[in-house]
Design a protein around this motif. Structure first.
Motif, PDB file in Angstrom:
ATOM      1  N   SER A   7     -17.732 -56.643  21.097  1.00  0.00           N
ATOM      2  CA  SER A   7     -19.062 -57.298  20.762  1.00  0.00           C
ATOM      3  C   SER A   7     -19.983 -57.076  19.953  1.00  0.00           C
ATOM      4  O   SER A   7     -20.602 -57.439  19.544  1.00  0.00           O
ATOM      5  CB  SER A   7     -17.966 -58.589  20.509  1.00  0.00           C
ATOM      6  OG  SER A   7     -17.780 -59.452  21.843  1.00  0.00           O
ATOM      7  N   ASP A   8     -19.959 -56.887  21.419  1.00  0.00           N
ATOM      8  CA  ASP A   8     -22.117 -56.353  21.804  1.00  0.00           C
ATOM      9  C   ASP A   8     -22.638 -55.151  20.503  1.00  0.00           C
ATOM     10  O   ASP A   8     -23.765 -55.063  20.815  1.00  0.00           O
ATOM     11  CB  ASP A   8     -22.252 -55.971  23.264  1.00  0.00           C
ATOM     12  CG  ASP A   8     -22.301 -57.983  24.482  1.00  0.00           C
ATOM     13  OD1 ASP A   8     -22.688 -59.176  23.601  1.00  0.00           O
ATOM     14  OD2 ASP A   8     -22.012 -57.801  24.895  1.00  0.00           O
ATOM     15  N   LEU A   9     -21.745 -54.202  20.415  1.00  0.00           N
ATOM     16  CA  LEU A   9     -22.205 -52.680  20.138  1.00  0.00           C
ATOM     17  C   LEU A   9     -21.860 -53.753  18.376  1.00  0.00           C
ATOM     18  O   LEU A   9     -23.403 -52.671  17.825  1.00  0.00           O
ATOM     19  CB  LEU A   9     -20.880 -52.166  19.544  1.00  0.00           C
ATOM     20  CG  LEU A   9     -20.214 -51.552  21.308  1.00  0.00           C
ATOM     21  CD1 LEU A   9     -19.196 -50.631  20.460  1.00  0.00           C
ATOM     22  CD2 LEU A   9     -21.352 -51.185  21.757  1.00  0.00           C
ATOM     23  N   ALA A  10     -21.854 -55.157  17.995  1.00  0.00           N
ATOM     24  CA  ALA A  10     -22.466 -55.509  16.753  1.00  0.00           C
ATOM     25  C   ALA A  10     -23.615 -56.350  16.669  1.00  0.00           C
ATOM     26  O   ALA A  10     -23.919 -56.727  15.879  1.00  0.00           O
ATOM     27  CB  ALA A  10     -21.632 -55.762  15.873  1.00  0.00           C
ATOM     28  N   ASP A  11     -24.186 -56.532  18.142  1.00  0.00           N
ATOM     29  CA  ASP A  11     -25.197 -57.131  17.531  1.00  0.00           C
ATOM     30  C   ASP A  11     -26.716 -57.040  18.559  1.00  0.00           C
ATOM     31  O   ASP A  11     -26.921 -55.680  19.454  1.00  0.00           O
ATOM     32  CB  ASP A  11     -25.060 -58.322  19.686  1.00  0.00           C
ATOM     33  CG  ASP A  11     -25.998 -59.380  19.950  1.00  0.00           C
ATOM     34  OD1 ASP A  11     -26.836 -59.360  18.749  1.00  0.00           O
ATOM     35  OD2 ASP A  11     -26.318 -59.858  20.346  1.00  0.00           O
ATOM     36  N   PRO A  12     -27.583 -57.109  17.205  1.00  0.00           N
ATOM     37  CA  PRO A  12     -28.938 -56.136  17.206  1.00  0.00           C
ATOM     38  C   PRO A  12     -29.600 -56.362  18.293  1.00  0.00           C
ATOM     39  O   PRO A  12     -30.633 -55.309  18.749  1.00  0.00           O
ATOM     40  CB  PRO A  12     -29.113 -56.539  15.454  1.00  0.00           C
ATOM     41  CG  PRO A  12     -28.157 -57.061  15.035  1.00  0.00           C
ATOM     42  CD  PRO A  12     -27.081 -57.058  16.047  1.00  0.00           C
ATOM     43  N   ALA A  13     -29.384 -57.604  19.099  1.00  0.00           N
ATOM     44  CA  ALA A  13     -30.267 -57.396  20.235  1.00  0.00           C
ATOM     45  C   ALA A  13     -30.013 -57.450  21.865  1.00  0.00           C
ATOM     46  O   ALA A  13     -30.368 -56.717  22.377  1.00  0.00           O
ATOM     47  CB  ALA A  13     -29.855 -59.136  20.411  1.00  0.00           C
ATOM     48  N   ALA A  43     -20.211 -47.367   5.116  1.00  0.00           N
ATOM     49  CA  ALA A  43     -20.432 -48.950   4.689  1.00  0.00           C
ATOM     50  C   ALA A  43     -20.487 -49.774   6.025  1.00  0.00           C
ATOM     51  O   ALA A  43     -21.386 -50.215   5.753  1.00  0.00           O
ATOM     52  CB  ALA A  43     -19.069 -49.163   3.729  1.00  0.00           C
ATOM     53  N   GLU A  44     -19.169 -49.115   6.901  1.00  0.00           N
ATOM     54  CA  GLU A  44     -19.733 -49.840   8.519  1.00  0.00           C
ATOM     55  C   GLU A  44     -21.073 -49.895   9.005  1.00  0.00           C
ATOM     56  O   GLU A  44     -21.721 -50.609   9.244  1.00  0.00           O
ATOM     57  CB  GLU A  44     -18.598 -49.527   9.484  1.00  0.00           C
ATOM     58  CG  GLU A  44     -17.569 -49.746   8.751  1.00  0.00           C
ATOM     59  CD  GLU A  44     -16.452 -49.792  10.487  1.00  0.00           C
ATOM     60  OE1 GLU A  44     -16.125 -50.948  10.806  1.00  0.00           O
ATOM     61  OE2 GLU A  44     -15.974 -48.880  10.523  1.00  0.00           O
ATOM     62  N   ILE A  45     -21.981 -48.280   8.736  1.00  0.00           N
ATOM     63  CA  ILE A  45     -23.114 -47.981   8.858  1.00  0.00           C
ATOM     64  C   ILE A  45     -24.743 -48.882   8.461  1.00  0.00           C
ATOM     65  O   ILE A  45     -25.043 -48.602   8.851  1.00  0.00           O
ATOM     66  CB  ILE A  45     -23.181 -46.137   9.040  1.00  0.00           C
ATOM     67  CG1 ILE A  45     -22.567 -45.545   9.463  1.00  0.00           C
ATOM     68  CG2 ILE A  45     -24.726 -45.827   8.766  1.00  0.00           C
ATOM     69  CD1 ILE A  45     -22.255 -44.189   9.458  1.00  0.00           C
ATOM     70  N   ALA A  46     -23.921 -49.243   7.228  1.00  0.00           N
ATOM     71  CA  ALA A  46     -24.575 -49.752   5.995  1.00  0.00           C
ATOM     72  C   ALA A  46     -24.998 -50.900   6.540  1.00  0.00           C
ATOM     73  O   ALA A  46     -25.762 -52.033   6.453  1.00  0.00           O
ATOM     74  CB  ALA A  46     -24.336 -49.813   4.735  1.00  0.00           C
ATOM     75  N   GLU A  47     -23.986 -51.567   6.635  1.00  0.00           N
ATOM     76  CA  GLU A  47     -23.718 -52.739   7.371  1.00  0.00           C
ATOM     77  C   GLU A  47     -24.393 -53.160   8.807  1.00  0.00           C
ATOM     78  O   GLU A  47     -24.786 -54.285   8.938  1.00  0.00           O
ATOM     79  CB  GLU A  47     -22.192 -53.754   7.762  1.00  0.00           C
ATOM     80  CG  GLU A  47     -21.391 -53.635   6.532  1.00  0.00           C
ATOM     81  CD  GLU A  47     -19.920 -53.818   6.693  1.00  0.00           C
ATOM     82  OE1 GLU A  47     -19.731 -53.719   7.374  1.00  0.00           O
ATOM     83  OE2 GLU A  47     -19.060 -53.585   5.568  1.00  0.00           O
ATOM     84  N   ALA A  48     -24.376 -51.563   9.377  1.00  0.00           N
ATOM     85  CA  ALA A  48     -25.146 -51.881  11.060  1.00  0.00           C
ATOM     86  C   ALA A  48     -26.639 -52.497  10.800  1.00  0.00           C
ATOM     87  O   ALA A  48     -27.550 -52.979  11.153  1.00  0.00           O
ATOM     88  CB  ALA A  48     -24.802 -51.362  11.614  1.00  0.00           C
ATOM     89  N   ARG A  49     -26.955 -51.251   9.537  1.00  0.00           N
ATOM     90  CA  ARG A  49     -28.449 -51.957   9.012  1.00  0.00           C
ATOM     91  C   ARG A  49     -28.760 -52.826   8.677  1.00  0.00           C
ATOM     92  O   ARG A  49     -30.135 -53.016   9.424  1.00  0.00           O
ATOM     93  CB  ARG A  49     -28.603 -50.359   8.249  1.00  0.00           C
ATOM     94  CG  ARG A  49     -28.166 -48.989   9.039  1.00  0.00           C
ATOM     95  CD  ARG A  49     -29.431 -48.102  10.024  1.00  0.00           C
ATOM     96  NE  ARG A  49     -31.389 -48.763   9.262  1.00  0.00           N
ATOM     97  CZ  ARG A  49     -31.460 -47.673   9.061  1.00  0.00           C
ATOM     98  NH1 ARG A  49     -31.122 -46.167   8.648  1.00  0.00           N
ATOM     99  NH2 ARG A  49     -32.687 -48.109   7.793  1.00  0.00           N
ATOM    100  N   GLY A  50     -27.814 -53.146   7.559  1.00  0.00           N
ATOM    101  CA  GLY A  50     -28.671 -54.519   7.463  1.00  0.00           C
ATOM    102  C   GLY A  50     -28.141 -55.717   8.779  1.00  0.00           C
ATOM    103  O   GLY A  50     -29.537 -56.703   8.364  1.00  0.00           O
ATOM    104  N   ARG A  51     -28.052 -55.491   9.765  1.00  0.00           N
ATOM    105  CA  ARG A  51     -27.802 -56.786  10.479  1.00  0.00           C
ATOM    106  C   ARG A  51     -28.848 -56.601  11.516  1.00  0.00           C
ATOM    107  O   ARG A  51     -29.020 -57.098  12.581  1.00  0.00           O
ATOM    108  CB  ARG A  51     -27.233 -56.340  10.936  1.00  0.00           C
ATOM    109  CG  ARG A  51     -26.207 -55.633  11.729  1.00  0.00           C
ATOM    110  CD  ARG A  51     -24.862 -56.421  12.398  1.00  0.00           C
ATOM    111  NE  ARG A  51     -23.546 -55.239  12.872  1.00  0.00           N
ATOM    112  CZ  ARG A  51     -22.956 -54.409  12.876  1.00  0.00           C
ATOM    113  NH1 ARG A  51     -22.233 -55.005  11.053  1.00  0.00           N
ATOM    114  NH2 ARG A  51     -22.412 -53.655  13.219  1.00  0.00           N
ATOM    115  N   GLY A  52     -29.768 -55.111  11.115  1.00  0.00           N
ATOM    116  CA  GLY A  52     -30.761 -55.061  12.051  1.00  0.00           C
ATOM    117  C   GLY A  52     -30.956 -53.562  13.520  1.00  0.00           C
ATOM    118  O   GLY A  52     -31.676 -53.824  14.066  1.00  0.00           O
TER     119      GLY A  52
END
Length: 380
Positions: A7-13, A43-52
């Motif tokens: 789950s840390d893969l989706a955490d910008p920090a 779309a998933e890449i765009a979501e990742a960019r959207g969360r930083g």
């Protein structure tokens, strides 16, 4: 902070920069480009960019696309010439597809084609690092592939798993996600009864390597689990996590992250520690210029953190110059370390097995402190 679960893969920090590798079989099916699947992934890449988060894509598929266009058999892999021709045709279509779909989310794609030499040569490696850094700073999404139209068998990565790990090193990424046709690493062939997926691996040991299969289920790709474990070794030397996950599902990244389905390889050292950047590059090299064989005492001393002294060297292989990368082998031919030699191969051969007190007479000048200094050596 460091990645400890999927789950840390989706955490910008925890994961500010992710390298996402996409295999040929995921991009190209029997009917051609799997456009709907790619659109969902973009779309998933765009979501990742959207969360930083920043994302680098390592995309296979050029050979498969070009082979379909040119009507080449064996997916364009019947010969090196076929692969090069297919890649030249397919790369245009592949790059255009990524650019079009990313643009639909307001993102700019940047194509980079790399060969093995671009990341094996230290100066060129640093150039790649600088280019990636500038592209990311400018807000682009680098889309990288091996330059198959010019790469020969001798200078190829041969698969994009290892390329993704080397790109992650160069970009100082937080993690690499290899989208494959399997959920993760299994303790035996997944078709065998009782096969169990390994959720976390701490260090690619001989026991872990024994679990690997070289098979690529689609017949399109060039890698198997062996290449993925080699990629994990490259990544872990740089303090980078690597994940193997199944890309065959819709929105595969979300499935891996939210459901925790995949294998997470934890690094052996922390990223950013002093001296790690050069050692990570050295340890991740796929080719060296020669070999230095050492006795058991020298091999043990290297594992304790010592430099390699001439006294412990028993044989020299290949022709190399001072400063060239060499492999250090034990008496059984196993790779102990990679390092930068302080001598050329002829000098190494002349002083091997000799005490430092004898070396000046042989060399004609005062010997250096070691054949390979510990600061220029990384254990394998």
């Amino acid at each position: 902070m460091s990645i400890s679960r999927l789950s840390d893969l989706a955490d910008p920090a925890q994961c500010p920069l992710l390298v996402l590798k996409v295999g040929s079989a995921l991009l190209v099916g029997r009917e051609g480009v799997r456009r709907a699947w790619i659109e969902a992934l973009v779309a998933e890449i765009a979501e990742a960019r959207g969360r930083g988060q920043q994302v680098i894509v390592v995309s296979s598929g050029a050979i498969a696309l070009g082979a379909a266009t040119l009507g080449l058999d064996k997916g364009g892999r019947g010969s090196l010439a076929d692969a090069q021709a297919a890649a030249a045709v397919g790369q245009i279509a592949l790059s255009g597809l990524w650019a079009q779909l990313l643009a639909g989310h307001g993102l700019t794609a940047a194509q980079m084609l790399l060969t093995l030499e671009d990341l094996e040569d230290r100066r060129r490696y640093l150039n790649v690092t600088a280019t990636l850094g500038r592209l990311l700073d400018a807000g682009a999404v680098p889309v990288i592939n091996e330059n198959d139209s010019v790469a020969t068998q001798e200078i190829r990565f041969g698969d994009n798993d290892r390329l993704a790990a080397r790109v992650a090193q160069a970009a100082q990424a937080s993690a690499v996600l290899l989208l494959s046709d399997i959920d993760g690493l299994y303790d035996r062939h997944p078709r065998e009864p009782g096969a169990r997926m390994i959720p976390v691996v701490e260090g690619v040991t001989a026991e872990v390597q024994a679990m690997a299969s070289t098979e690529s289920g689609s017949g399109m790709g060039s890698g198997g689990m062996v290449s993925k474990l080699q990629a994990a070794e490259i990544a872990e030397l740089a303090g980078i996590c690597l994940v193997i996950g199944n890309g065959q599902h819709d929105r595969p990244v979300a499935r891996i992250v939210s459901e925790g389905i995949g294998t997470l390889f934890l690094p052996r050292r922390k990223a950013g520690a002093r001296g790690n950047a050069r050692k990570a590059w050295l340890g991740g090299r796929l080719r060296t210029k020669g070999t230095v064989v050492v006795d058991a005492g020298a091999a043990a001393a290297l594992r304790r953190g010592s430099s390699l002294l001439a006294k412990g060297v028993t044989a020299i292989g290949g022709a190399f110059l001072r400063g060239d990368p060499v492999s250090v082998l034990d008496a059984d031919g196993r790779t102990v370390a990679h390092g930068l030699s302080e001598y050329d191969s002829a000098e190494c051969d002349a002083i091997r097995g000799r005490h430092s007190s004898e070396q000046a007479e042989v060399l004609g000048y005062a010997p250096r402190s070691a054949v390979i200094h510990r600061d220029q050596l990384v254990l394998k």
